[in-house]
Design a protein around this motif. Structure first.
Motif, PDB file in Angstrom:
ATOM      1  N   ASP A  74      -1.442   4.767  -9.137  1.00  0.00           N
ATOM      2  CA  ASP A  74      -1.869   5.067 -10.223  1.00  0.00           C
ATOM      3  C   ASP A  74      -2.285   3.620 -10.729  1.00  0.00           C
ATOM      4  O   ASP A  74      -2.333   2.926  -9.850  1.00  0.00           O
ATOM      5  N   LYS A  75      -3.494   3.857 -11.673  1.00  0.00           N
ATOM      6  CA  LYS A  75      -4.016   2.488 -12.830  1.00  0.00           C
ATOM      7  C   LYS A  75      -2.926   1.793 -12.757  1.00  0.00           C
ATOM      8  O   LYS A  75      -3.449   0.302 -12.947  1.00  0.00           O
ATOM      9  N   ASN A  76      -1.635   1.754 -12.896  1.00  0.00           N
ATOM     10  CA  ASN A  76      -0.668   0.135 -12.694  1.00  0.00           C
ATOM     11  C   ASN A  76      -0.263  -0.461 -11.880  1.00  0.00           C
ATOM     12  O   ASN A  76       0.623  -1.020 -11.685  1.00  0.00           O
ATOM     13  N   LYS A 124     -11.822   7.863  -5.748  1.00  0.00           N
ATOM     14  CA  LYS A 124     -11.776   6.429  -5.325  1.00  0.00           C
ATOM     15  C   LYS A 124     -12.744   5.542  -4.772  1.00  0.00           C
ATOM     16  O   LYS A 124     -11.823   5.818  -3.785  1.00  0.00           O
ATOM     17  N   GLU A 128     -13.231   0.399  -6.833  1.00  0.00           N
ATOM     18  CA  GLU A 128     -11.660   0.362  -8.291  1.00  0.00           C
ATOM     19  C   GLU A 128     -11.121   0.629  -8.050  1.00  0.00           C
ATOM     20  O   GLU A 128      -9.684   1.190  -8.681  1.00  0.00           O
ATOM     21  N   THR A 129     -10.527   0.623  -6.387  1.00  0.00           N
ATOM     22  CA  THR A 129      -8.798   0.666  -5.693  1.00  0.00           C
ATOM     23  C   THR A 129      -8.283  -0.354  -6.223  1.00  0.00           C
ATOM     24  O   THR A 129      -7.214  -1.075  -6.093  1.00  0.00           O
ATOM     25  N   CYS A 132      -5.697  -1.749  -8.952  1.00  0.00           N
ATOM     26  CA  CYS A 132      -4.593  -1.032  -8.664  1.00  0.00           C
ATOM     27  C   CYS A 132      -4.207  -1.895  -6.779  1.00  0.00           C
ATOM     28  O   CYS A 132      -2.452  -1.522  -7.182  1.00  0.00           O
TER      29      CYS A 132
END
Length: 189
Positions: A74-76, A124, A128-129, A132
């Motif tokens: 996830d984004k965190n 993604k 973008e990865t 994260c």
């Protein structure tokens, strides 16, 4: 003020067993012979050491979910279905610990559908990865100092896209405290 009412729990598994190792001078043939009289068991710590073995698995509350429904990161930087397993062995007043973690590949990916083993897809881009992926391994390295990553995804079949994305992120991260090993079960079956 509500802390008094909150009960801390873990989702996981705990088992503790005492094991006694019986070293014997006799051969395997002597042990299985019907003529061999049973030997009296003495359980002195030096003759037959006692081992206390504990296995503790803790599942993260972040991104827990059903297989095929919860995948990736996830984004965190939390990965799906992350579990930390610690094996503790206590013998002769010494305690040894081995910790192993497992979780979903820390890239943005998913599997759509209910059929058996749906085809994985990347959700993604590589760029973008990066942040994260970095957040995931910075937390791992903070907790465990060094990591040996064992990538278990199929390296030639339908999971190849996930394995390739994982390796690419490891190479981009380029951290000396990470060791990457690819182990394809299908090659060794």
């Amino acid at each position: 003020e509500v802390d008094f009412w909150i009960i801390p729990i873990i989702q996981g598994f705990v088992q503790i067993e005492e094991l006694v190792v019986n070293y014997s001078e006799s051969s395997d043939d002597d042990k299985s012979s019907p003529e061999t009289p049973p030997q009296e068991s003495t359980c002195g710590d030096d003759v037959h050491p006692k081992f206390l073995v504990a296995l503790i698995s803790r599942r993260s509350r972040h991104r827990a979910g059903m297989r095929y429904k919860r995948r990736g990161v996830d984004k965190n930087g939390n990965v799906a279905n992350y579990v930390e397993t610690e094996q503790l062995i206590h013998v002769h007043n010494h305690t040894l610990s081995f910790i192993q973690t497992r979780g979903s590949v820390p890239v943005f990916w998913s599997q759509v559908g209910y059929r058996y083993n749906p085809r994985p897809r990347l959700d993604k881009s590589e760029n973008e990865t990066v942040s994260c992926f970095r957040a995931h391994f910075e937390e791992q390295l903070k907790n465990y100092k060094k990591q040996v990553i064992i990538n278990l995804v199929d390296q030639t079949g339908r999971e190849k896209i996930i394995g390739d994305a994982y390796l690419k992120q490891v190479l981009l991260y380029n951290n000396a405290n990470l060791t990457y090993v690819s182990f394809d079960f299908h090659e060794h079956w």
